[in-house]
Design an enzyme around this catalytic site. Structure first.
Site, PDB file in Angstrom:
ATOM      1  N   CYS A 167     -21.780   6.657  10.140  1.00 56.41           N
ATOM      2  CA  CYS A 167     -20.921   5.525   9.783  1.00 56.41           C
ATOM      3  C   CYS A 167     -20.696   4.760  11.073  1.00 56.41           C
ATOM      4  CB  CYS A 167     -19.609   6.035   9.197  1.00 56.41           C
ATOM      5  SG  CYS A 167     -18.345   4.746   9.030  1.00 56.41           S
ATOM      6  N   CYS A 207     -19.635  -2.255   6.198  1.00 49.55           N
ATOM      7  CA  CYS A 207     -20.342  -0.976   6.360  1.00 49.55           C
ATOM      8  C   CYS A 207     -21.250  -1.155   7.574  1.00 49.55           C
ATOM      9  CB  CYS A 207     -21.151  -0.637   5.112  1.00 49.55           C
ATOM     10  SG  CYS A 207     -22.207   0.831   5.308  1.00 49.55           S
TER      11      CYS A 207
END
Length: 312
Positions: free
Chosen positions: A76, A223
């Protein structure tokens, strides 16, 4: 147990950051904690939790992320910047090698993206297109092509960052269409080994706008790995050149990105904010996920204001 944490975000992708280097809990316990603390109707609310963990012979420190649904993705990048900042502060560093779940990354303090905005540069790669790496059950790499079995006639590029991404370039992002396709992927269809992140991407001159339905989270403000994947996909499909910096916008803000392409071992670098909003303490039972009220011990209002000014 009592947990001290920092509420933080990277480009609007918000998290609960914990220094877990001295905390011994199993994966199931972290999953329960993530579900409880990430619940938007619960005591905090976030896209997931971030864990700063101990390093090893090849890394200065480690990083784990647990999504709001309790699943643990491979990486991430918005969260990595926040953990990198925490690692820098704990160890007194300005650059580090970080261990991820299945790979690694280089991170470094970067010149401010905007006044007062703490900024981190992160480099990951190589980006993979092999279907086995992406986790998509097709015979050949998918590059700007319709995917057999996907309920969409759009052309997609399938990439592993190493987490799986499906990238479609569109004239204009249709959020309803994106959510519907993202939910289909989230249901675990036979086509996908372990679901996928789905992004619709607009090319805006020499820059990109990306919106993502994130695996294990849902529709997000941002994201990081999707922004990196989109920059690589733009070069791979000839829409934008490799090895040049561009700005990637998203509903939560923006980052700078540079996809190196084959000449640069298919690495991608992202430079973006790691904003700490406030620090808190909470009592939570790892065995059940039952959490008490939050006690805020510090507010970082200057950082919040700097990011809001940077967003315009």
């Amino acid at each position: 147990m009592e947990l001290s944490f920092t509420k933080c975000h990277g480009s609007g992708n918000d998290f609960i950051l914990l220094n877990a280097s001295e905390i011994d809990l199993d994966d199931a316990s972290w999953g329960r904690i993530a579900r409880a603390l990430s619940d938007r109707d619960g005591p905090v609310g976030a896209d997931g939790i971030l864990l700063l963990t101990q390093g090893d012979r090849s890394s200065d420190f480690g990083f784990r992320v647990v999504n709001a649904d309790g699943s643990e993705p491979e990486t991430c990048l918005n969260g990595l910047r926040c953990v990198a900042r925490a690692g820098f502060e704990v160890l007194g560093l300005d650059a580090a090698r970080v261990r991820l779940k299945t790979s690694g990354a280089q991170v470094a303090r970067e010149a401010e993206l905007a006044p007062g905005v703490y900024t981190v540069r992160e480099t990951v790669g190589p980006v993979a297109t092999d279907p086995a790496a992406v986790g998509i059950r097709v015979a050949a790499p998918v590059i700007d092509a319709v995917v057999p079995g996907l309920p969409s006639d759009r052309a997609f590029t399938a990439l592993a960052m190493p987490n799986p991404h499906l990238i479609a370039f569109v004239e204009r992002v249709d959020v309803e269409e994106l959510v519907a396709l993202g939910q289909w992927c989230e249901a675990g269809p036979e086509l996908l080994v372990d679901r996928a992140n789905v992004s619709f991407v607009e090319v805006r001159g020499c820059d990109l706008f990306v919106q993502t339905f994130e695996r294990g989270v849902g529709l997000t403000h941002a994201c990081g790995s999707a922004m990196a994947a989109s920059a690589h996909a733009a070069g791979l499909t000839g829409r934008l050149p490799f090895a040049e910096w561009l700005t990637v916008f998203n509903p939560g803000g923006r980052v700078r990105a540079r996809a190196e392409g084959p000449a640069g071992d298919d690495a991608v670098t992202i430079a973006g904010n790691a904003t700490f909003e406030w620090d808190g303490v909470i009592e939570i039972d790892p065995a059940t996920g039952a959490a008490g009220p939050v006690r805020v011990v510090r507010r970082r209002e200057d950082e919040v204001a700097a990011w809001e000014a940077a967003r315009g």
